[in-house]
Design a protein around this motif. Sequence first.
Motif, short mmCIF file in Angstrom:
data_model
loop_
_atom_site.label_atom_id
_atom_site.label_comp_id
_atom_site.label_asym_id
_atom_site.label_seq_id
_atom_site.Cartn_x
_atom_site.Cartn_y
_atom_site.Cartn_z
N LYS A 154 0.84 -1.20 0.00
CA LYS A 154 0.00 0.00 0.00
C LYS A 154 0.88 1.25 0.00
O LYS A 154 2.04 1.21 0.40
N LYS A 155 0.31 2.35 -0.46
CA LYS A 155 0.98 3.64 -0.34
C LYS A 155 0.07 4.60 0.40
O LYS A 155 -1.15 4.43 0.43
N ARG A 156 0.67 5.58 1.04
CA ARG A 156 -0.10 6.57 1.78
C ARG A 156 -0.02 7.91 1.05
O ARG A 156 1.06 8.38 0.69
N VAL A 157 -1.18 8.52 0.86
CA VAL A 157 -1.27 9.84 0.23
C VAL A 157 -2.02 10.76 1.18
O VAL A 157 -3.18 10.49 1.53
N ALA A 158 -1.38 11.82 1.62
CA ALA A 158 -2.02 12.80 2.51
C ALA A 158 -2.83 13.79 1.68
O ALA A 158 -2.35 14.31 0.67
N LEU A 159 -4.07 14.02 2.10
CA LEU A 159 -4.97 14.90 1.35
C LEU A 159 -5.46 16.04 2.23
O LEU A 159 -5.84 15.83 3.39
N VAL A 160 -5.44 17.23 1.67
CA VAL A 160 -6.05 18.40 2.31
C VAL A 160 -7.26 18.77 1.47
O VAL A 160 -7.13 19.14 0.30
N ILE A 161 -8.43 18.68 2.06
CA ILE A 161 -9.68 18.97 1.35
C ILE A 161 -10.28 20.24 1.93
O ILE A 161 -10.78 20.26 3.05
N ASP A 162 -10.19 21.32 1.17
CA ASP A 162 -10.59 22.64 1.65
C ASP A 162 -11.77 23.15 0.82
O ASP A 162 -11.59 23.62 -0.31
N PRO A 163 -13.00 23.08 1.35
CA PRO A 163 -14.19 23.54 0.61
C PRO A 163 -14.30 25.06 0.48
O PRO A 163 -15.27 25.56 -0.10
N GLY A 164 -13.35 25.80 1.03
CA GLY A 164 -13.36 27.25 0.87
C GLY A 164 -14.26 27.97 1.85
O GLY A 164 -14.64 27.43 2.89
N THR A 165 -14.63 29.19 1.50
CA THR A 165 -15.39 30.07 2.38
C THR A 165 -16.79 30.31 1.84
O THR A 165 -17.11 29.96 0.71
N THR A 166 -17.60 30.94 2.66
CA THR A 166 -18.98 31.25 2.24
C THR A 166 -19.00 32.23 1.06
O THR A 166 -19.96 32.26 0.28
N GLY A 198 -27.23 29.52 -1.47
CA GLY A 198 -28.00 28.55 -0.71
C GLY A 198 -27.19 27.42 -0.12
O GLY A 198 -27.76 26.53 0.53
N GLU A 199 -25.88 27.42 -0.31
CA GLU A 199 -25.05 26.34 0.22
C GLU A 199 -24.02 26.89 1.21
O GLU A 199 -23.56 28.03 1.10
N LYS A 200 -23.67 26.06 2.18
CA LYS A 200 -22.67 26.40 3.18
C LYS A 200 -21.53 25.41 3.07
O LYS A 200 -21.75 24.19 3.12
N PRO A 201 -20.29 25.88 2.91
CA PRO A 201 -19.18 24.94 2.74
C PRO A 201 -18.92 24.14 4.02
O PRO A 201 -18.97 24.70 5.12
N PRO A 202 -18.66 22.85 3.89
CA PRO A 202 -18.28 22.06 5.07
C PRO A 202 -16.91 22.47 5.57
O PRO A 202 -16.20 23.25 4.92
N ALA A 203 -16.52 21.95 6.71
CA ALA A 203 -15.25 22.32 7.32
C ALA A 203 -14.07 21.73 6.55
O ALA A 203 -14.18 20.65 5.94
N LEU A 204 -12.97 22.44 6.56
CA LEU A 204 -11.73 21.92 5.99
C LEU A 204 -11.31 20.67 6.75
O LEU A 204 -11.44 20.60 7.97
N ARG A 205 -10.78 19.70 6.04
CA ARG A 205 -10.30 18.51 6.74
C ARG A 205 -9.08 17.93 6.05
O ARG A 205 -8.86 18.13 4.85
N THR A 206 -8.28 17.22 6.82
CA THR A 206 -7.12 16.50 6.29
C THR A 206 -7.33 15.02 6.56
O THR A 206 -7.92 14.64 7.58
N SER A 212 -17.31 14.90 -1.57
CA SER A 212 -18.21 14.63 -0.45
C SER A 212 -19.56 15.31 -0.65
O SER A 212 -20.17 15.82 0.30
N GLY A 213 -20.00 15.36 -1.91
CA GLY A 213 -21.30 15.94 -2.22
C GLY A 213 -21.34 17.45 -2.24
O GLY A 213 -22.43 18.02 -2.38
N TYR A 214 -20.19 18.13 -2.12
CA TYR A 214 -20.19 19.59 -2.14
C TYR A 214 -19.41 20.09 -3.35
O TYR A 214 -18.29 19.65 -3.60
N PRO A 215 -20.03 21.02 -4.10
CA PRO A 215 -21.39 21.54 -3.98
C PRO A 215 -22.41 20.56 -4.56
O PRO A 215 -22.05 19.62 -5.27
N LYS A 216 -23.67 20.83 -4.28
CA LYS A 216 -24.73 19.93 -4.71
C LYS A 216 -24.92 19.95 -6.22
O LYS A 216 -25.35 18.96 -6.81
N SER A 217 -24.65 21.08 -6.84
CA SER A 217 -24.83 21.20 -8.29
C SER A 217 -23.79 22.16 -8.84
O SER A 217 -23.07 22.83 -8.10
#
Length: 234
Positions: free
Chosen positions: A105-117, A123-131, A165-170
Amino acid sequence: MSPAQATVRLRVPLVALLAALVAASAVLLGAGSAQAAGYRYWSFWEGNGKNWEYATQGPSLLRPDDGTVQGFRFAVSEDSGDADQPRRAPDFGAICADTPAKDGKKRVALVIDPGTTTDAPDGEKPPALRTVCAQVAPDASSAEALAVVAKPLRYDDSAMLCAISGYPKSGCGEQVSGDSGSAKPSDPAKTTDGPEKSDEGEGGGGGPSVGLLVGIGAVLLLGIAAVVQARRRR
């Protein structure tokens, strides 16, 4: 007519012309900023150990090595030159500290940043940044690593990444007008990591630039000023 009277008469149209040019410049500058537009999309980044670099391949094509850090940032930007980077440092040691290495296996670190409002669709609110640390097969692509930890993913017909992760919806890489902030449908994306630059360049207006028009006005003013100075010396 005395030389002094002639100078005064010349000064009046000179001042009026200067005021007109200043007003025209302000209108042109305002029009230029109003026409500025960007695209709302997930940009794709690679960590170089300390900083982020805009990826030159899309996540479905790139096959990262073990120990790689990659980032995804959702925002509005005109092109890759002004795209917002992920708001977390590309630190593999910190992100994958709790994920021990495993044979095959290999490990890949990911930073997922949905940005700001500010960049979020209406009508959408960005989810929290996560690693997250994805542990995948040695030949897995970045898109496959992302799919392991951030489902559901959504792509368009050209394989451009539209949602994590489903963001944004459209929506997917839609153009956002600079004057009103409203979204306008864009042409189908041709890459997997963001919309391409327009063939017209950053200006894209098709007419003369503001700098050219202001420069012409400045030359005219210098010419009139020279005439005034010459008449003063007579």
